[in-house]
Motif scaffolding. Structure first.
Motif, short mmCIF file in Angstrom:
data_model
loop_
_atom_site.label_atom_id
_atom_site.label_comp_id
_atom_site.label_asym_id
_atom_site.label_seq_id
_atom_site.Cartn_x
_atom_site.Cartn_y
_atom_site.Cartn_z
N PHE A 82 0.86 -1.19 0.00
CA PHE A 82 0.00 0.00 0.00
C PHE A 82 0.89 1.24 0.00
O PHE A 82 1.73 1.41 0.88
CB PHE A 82 -0.91 -0.01 1.23
N LEU A 83 0.71 2.09 -1.02
CA LEU A 83 1.45 3.35 -1.13
C LEU A 83 0.43 4.48 -1.06
O LEU A 83 -0.32 4.70 -2.01
CB LEU A 83 2.24 3.40 -2.45
N SER A 84 0.39 5.17 0.06
CA SER A 84 -0.64 6.15 0.33
C SER A 84 -0.12 7.58 0.17
O SER A 84 1.06 7.85 0.37
CB SER A 84 -1.15 5.97 1.77
N ALA A 85 -1.04 8.49 -0.18
CA ALA A 85 -0.69 9.91 -0.25
C ALA A 85 -1.10 10.61 1.05
O ALA A 85 -1.12 11.83 1.11
CB ALA A 85 -1.39 10.57 -1.44
N ASN A 106 8.03 6.41 5.28
CA ASN A 106 7.63 7.58 4.49
C ASN A 106 8.63 7.72 3.36
O ASN A 106 9.83 7.88 3.61
CB ASN A 106 7.64 8.84 5.36
N PHE A 107 8.15 7.64 2.11
CA PHE A 107 9.09 7.56 0.99
C PHE A 107 9.16 8.82 0.13
O PHE A 107 10.10 8.97 -0.67
CB PHE A 107 8.79 6.35 0.10
N THR A 108 8.21 9.75 0.27
CA THR A 108 8.32 11.01 -0.47
C THR A 108 7.35 12.02 0.11
O THR A 108 6.54 11.72 1.00
CB THR A 108 8.06 10.80 -1.98
N ARG A 109 7.42 13.25 -0.40
CA ARG A 109 6.54 14.34 0.03
C ARG A 109 6.03 15.08 -1.20
O ARG A 109 6.50 14.84 -2.31
CB ARG A 109 7.28 15.31 0.96
N VAL A 218 2.71 13.87 3.24
CA VAL A 218 3.70 12.80 3.35
C VAL A 218 3.12 11.52 2.76
O VAL A 218 1.95 11.22 2.95
CB VAL A 218 4.09 12.57 4.83
N TYR A 219 3.97 10.77 2.04
CA TYR A 219 3.55 9.52 1.41
C TYR A 219 4.16 8.33 2.15
O TYR A 219 5.35 8.05 2.01
CB TYR A 219 4.00 9.47 -0.05
N PRO A 220 3.36 7.60 2.94
CA PRO A 220 3.87 6.39 3.59
C PRO A 220 3.57 5.14 2.76
O PRO A 220 2.56 5.08 2.06
CB PRO A 220 3.09 6.37 4.90
N GLY A 245 15.27 5.20 -6.82
CA GLY A 245 13.84 5.44 -6.73
C GLY A 245 13.53 6.89 -6.40
O GLY A 245 12.63 7.51 -6.99
N LYS A 246 14.28 7.46 -5.47
CA LYS A 246 14.07 8.86 -5.08
C LYS A 246 14.34 9.80 -6.25
O LYS A 246 13.64 10.81 -6.42
CB LYS A 246 14.98 9.21 -3.90
N ASN A 247 15.35 9.48 -7.05
CA ASN A 247 15.67 10.33 -8.20
C ASN A 247 14.54 10.33 -9.22
O ASN A 247 14.24 11.38 -9.82
CB ASN A 247 16.97 9.87 -8.85
#
Length: 255
Positions: A82-85, A106-109, A218-220, A245-247
């Motif tokens: 599950f990748l949530s916004a 938390n993988f991105t914002r 935040v995206y967890p 992935g972050k790039n």
């Protein structure tokens, strides 16, 4: 002559079926990812990169608003990741024991932006500049189930403008529907994530919301506790949080 034609016909079919079977057999692991709609373009890119490096893995996506995805998981919909916004929606499935809490990260914002069509002559530099008397339809996410809608309501509640604008609002079922309303000219204004505006050449950004006006975007992500492929799901999540992935996420306008 007829028998020869039939021979070649069945030979071609056999080759086709064999080829398809061989291709499918190389994908002996399939992971289902329930992901926020705003991640669509970035994840499709990441899927291609990941599958090139993991030839036996097939990644499939179920995109939608995080609130609706959380409800689907609650109702037993099959998923591995599950990748949530929204932290709120991740907290909901966590409280129900539906995810492996040790995997949560938390993988991105993201940021919240005010958009209009590229051909629009509307001019403003802040959300505070919106004049209800000078706009028609205003596309926003449904606050009850769409994270971008909740963040939008936070902003206009903070500014004391929600009630004045409410009669102009067209509610979207996810952030991509909000974007589409503005792209097609069905709404004069819309509020989306900066990453959604980034991938569209049919809209322009008028203003970015002050982060102090809304909850942190935040995206967890987390592996589902009943995942059929928990290891593969964790591996994809690890890839998402890697430098590579972050790039890719940054390339698509994420923070």
């Amino acid at each position: 002559m007829k028998s020869i034609s039939q021979f070649f016909f069945f030979a071609v079919i056999l080759i086709f079926v064999t080829g398809c079977t061989s291709k499918d057999e190389t994908k002996d692991v399939e992971i289902m990812v329930s992901a926020a709609a705003s991640l669509t373009d970035a994840l499709n890119n990441l899927k291609n990169v990941y599958e090139e490096n993991n030839e036996n893995v097939l990644v499939t996506f179920n995109f939608g608003s995080s609130g609706k995805l959380a409800t689907q998981l609650e109702q037993g919909a099959p998923s591995d990741l599950f990748l949530s916004a929204s932290v709120k929606d991740m907290d909901k499935v966590t409280s129900l024991g539906l995810i492996n809490e040790a995997s949560k990260v938390n993988f991105t914002r993201n940021a919240l932006v005010l958009i209009t069509h590229t051909d629009s002559d509307l001019q403003m530099t802040s959300f505070e500049d919106i004049d209800p008397d000078n706009i028609g339809h205003f596309a926003v996410g449904e606050p009850e189930s769409v994270p971008v809608g909740r963040y939008t309501k936070d902003v206009f509640d903070h500014l004391g403008m929600w009630n004045a604008l409410k009669s102009h609002m067209v509610m979207g079922s996810d952030v991509r529907q909000v974007l589409t309303h503005v792209e097609m000219g069905n709404a004069d204004l819309g509020v989306v994530y900066s990453s959604d505006a980034f991938i569209s050449d049919k809209v322009k950004v008028l203003a970015e919301a002050d982060p102090a006006w809304h909850a942190p975007i935040v995206y967890p992500g987390a592996v589902i506790s009943e995942a059929k492929q928990p290891q593969a799901a964790q591996d994809f999540l690890d890839f998402l949080t890697s430098d590579e992935g972050k790039n890719v996420l940054k390339e698509y306008g994420f923070k």
